[in-house]
Design a protein around this motif. Structure first.
Motif, PDB file in Angstrom:
ATOM      1  N   GLN A   3       0.827  -1.206   0.000  1.00 56.57           N
ATOM      2  CA  GLN A   3       0.000   0.000   0.000  1.00 56.57           C
ATOM      3  C   GLN A   3       0.865   1.261   0.000  1.00 56.57           C
ATOM      4  O   GLN A   3       0.350   2.373  -0.011  1.00 56.57           O
ATOM      5  N   HIS A   4       2.175   1.091   0.013  1.00 60.91           N
ATOM      6  CA  HIS A   4       3.094   2.227   0.017  1.00 60.91           C
ATOM      7  C   HIS A   4       3.746   2.377  -1.353  1.00 60.91           C
ATOM      8  O   HIS A   4       4.203   1.404  -1.939  1.00 60.91           O
ATOM      9  N   SER A   5       3.774   3.625  -1.858  1.00 61.97           N
ATOM     10  CA  SER A   5       4.292   3.863  -3.207  1.00 61.97           C
ATOM     11  C   SER A   5       5.809   3.959  -3.242  1.00 61.97           C
ATOM     12  O   SER A   5       6.434   3.649  -4.252  1.00 61.97           O
ATOM     13  N   ARG A   6       6.417   4.398  -2.129  1.00 64.81           N
ATOM     14  CA  ARG A   6       7.879   4.484  -2.043  1.00 64.81           C
ATOM     15  C   ARG A   6       8.313   4.094  -0.630  1.00 64.81           C
ATOM     16  O   ARG A   6       7.508   4.129   0.309  1.00 64.81           O
ATOM     17  N   PHE A   7       9.576   3.760  -0.522  1.00 57.63           N
ATOM     18  CA  PHE A   7      10.161   3.405   0.767  1.00 57.63           C
ATOM     19  C   PHE A   7      11.439   4.197   0.968  1.00 57.63           C
ATOM     20  O   PHE A   7      12.046   4.691   0.013  1.00 57.63           O
ATOM     21  N   LEU A  66       9.845   0.402  -5.377  1.00 60.53           N
ATOM     22  CA  LEU A  66      10.318  -0.982  -5.428  1.00 60.53           C
ATOM     23  C   LEU A  66      10.491  -1.439  -6.867  1.00 60.53           C
ATOM     24  O   LEU A  66       9.658  -1.180  -7.726  1.00 60.53           O
ATOM     25  N   ARG A  67      11.599  -2.124  -7.114  1.00 57.32           N
ATOM     26  CA  ARG A  67      11.842  -2.738  -8.408  1.00 57.32           C
ATOM     27  C   ARG A  67      10.796  -3.831  -8.663  1.00 57.32           C
ATOM     28  O   ARG A  67      10.324  -4.496  -7.725  1.00 57.32           O
ATOM     29  N   GLN A  68      10.417  -4.004  -9.916  1.00 60.02           N
ATOM     30  CA  GLN A  68       9.447  -5.036 -10.276  1.00 60.02           C
ATOM     31  C   GLN A  68       9.955  -6.411  -9.817  1.00 60.02           C
ATOM     32  O   GLN A  68      11.128  -6.747  -9.982  1.00 60.02           O
ATOM     33  N   GLY A  69       9.059  -7.181  -9.216  1.00 57.55           N
ATOM     34  CA  GLY A  69       9.422  -8.506  -8.741  1.00 57.55           C
ATOM     35  C   GLY A  69       9.841  -8.533  -7.283  1.00 57.55           C
ATOM     36  O   GLY A  69       9.983  -9.600  -6.691  1.00 57.55           O
ATOM     37  N   ARG A  70      10.040  -7.353  -6.692  1.00 51.81           N
ATOM     38  CA  ARG A  70      10.371  -7.260  -5.277  1.00 51.81           C
ATOM     39  C   ARG A  70       9.128  -6.891  -4.481  1.00 51.81           C
ATOM     40  O   ARG A  70       8.264  -6.171  -4.976  1.00 51.81           O
ATOM     41  N   THR A  71       9.038  -7.343  -3.252  1.00 53.50           N
ATOM     42  CA  THR A  71       7.864  -7.062  -2.416  1.00 53.50           C
ATOM     43  C   THR A  71       8.298  -6.342  -1.139  1.00 53.50           C
ATOM     44  O   THR A  71       9.483  -6.356  -0.766  1.00 53.50           O
ATOM     45  N   ARG A 129      15.656  -1.098  -5.456  1.00 51.58           N
ATOM     46  CA  ARG A 129      15.269   0.215  -5.997  1.00 51.58           C
ATOM     47  C   ARG A 129      14.987   0.149  -7.484  1.00 51.58           C
ATOM     48  O   ARG A 129      15.831  -0.264  -8.269  1.00 51.58           O
ATOM     49  N   ALA A 130      13.799   0.585  -7.873  1.00 51.81           N
ATOM     50  CA  ALA A 130      13.500   0.733  -9.301  1.00 51.81           C
ATOM     51  C   ALA A 130      14.342   1.879  -9.859  1.00 51.81           C
ATOM     52  O   ALA A 130      14.583   2.878  -9.176  1.00 51.81           O
ATOM     53  N   ALA A 131      14.797   1.739 -11.087  1.00 51.13           N
ATOM     54  CA  ALA A 131      15.633   2.780 -11.702  1.00 51.13           C
ATOM     55  C   ALA A 131      14.875   4.098 -11.791  1.00 51.13           C
ATOM     56  O   ALA A 131      13.659   4.123 -12.013  1.00 51.13           O
ATOM     57  N   ALA A 132      15.605   5.190 -11.595  1.00 42.51           N
ATOM     58  CA  ALA A 132      15.004   6.517 -11.726  1.00 42.51           C
ATOM     59  C   ALA A 132      14.566   6.752 -13.169  1.00 42.51           C
ATOM     60  O   ALA A 132      15.218   6.286 -14.112  1.00 42.51           O
TER      61      ALA A 132
END
Length: 224
Positions: A3-7, A66-71, A129-132
């Motif tokens: 439910q969180h968009s960023r960490f 979050l990078r795709q595939g990470r939870t 981390r998803a790429a900027a």
């Protein structure tokens, strides 16, 4: 799905006088996830608008998607593992510092231990981390970056990490130049006794909520 968009990984003072001061000053208590009534200081709502959403904190790993595939569960486990292998850090104390036209609390004395903790958070958790995006990179570059800072931005998603890192607990956004002395006096008047030594003995995983504000998700003791 989270439910969180960023960490982010932050230092947050434990419940007590310093944490209470920061939550009241900013108007947002990230540890309790609730708004707080701010002190009666002229213009304080506008003055603290920029840092309010993050809560009172010192950044160790800046906000990331979050990078795709990470939870979120994967991330929590990785932060717990990192904390179990990382030794705590300390500096002599905290002091109120003026950076041009904004204010923060910064550590005094040897801060290399805090830098070590931050570097571990930045590098060891980077696989989450998803790429900027190009837009995010362009926005960061607008402020003007050195060659080293630009390289960090490209590699780590943020320019002010590793050798460019300076730990601070932000108290204001950019203030009008004519008001700086008054604002400094107002902060000094309200500051509790600052810790001596200043200890970073745990790290906090924070998440960005749907309303754009960050809340504490879990505090991990540094036990390495």
């Amino acid at each position: 799905m989270s439910q969180h968009s960023r960490f982010a990984i932050y230092y947050m003072p434990s419940v007590g006088a310093l944490a209470d001061f920061g939550a009241q000053w900013l108007g947002w208590d990230a540890q309790a996830a609730k708004s707080r009534a701010q002190p009666d200081v002229p213009g304080i709502a506008a003055l603290t608008d920029a840092p309010r959403k993050y809560g009172f904190h010192g950044t160790l790993k800046p906000p990331f998607r979050l990078r795709q595939g990470r939870t979120e569960a994967d991330l929590r486990a990785a932060v717990a593992d990192l904390a179990s292998r990382t030794a705590p850090a300390q500096a002599d104390s905290l002091v109120l510092t003026r950076f041009g036209r904004w204010f923060a609390l910064t550590p005094t004395g040897d801060t290399s231990g805090i830098g070590r903790v931050a570097a571990a958070c930045v590098t060891e958790l980077d696989d989450f981390r998803a790429a900027a995006t190009e837009a995010e990179l362009a926005k960061r570059r607008k402020g003007g970056l050195s060659e080293t800072q630009d390289a960090h931005l490209t590699r780590w998603g943020y320019p002010f990490v590793l050798d460019q890192f300076r730990f601070h607990l932000t108290l204001t956004g950019k203030a009008p130049a004519k008001d700086l002395d008054t604002i400094e006096a107002q902060i000094q008047m309200r500051l509790p006794t600052l810790p001596q030594p200043f200890l970073v003995s745990d790290i906090c995983l924070s998440g960005e909520r749907a309303d754009g504000r960050f809340e504490l998700l879990h505090r991990y003791t540094l036990s390495g």
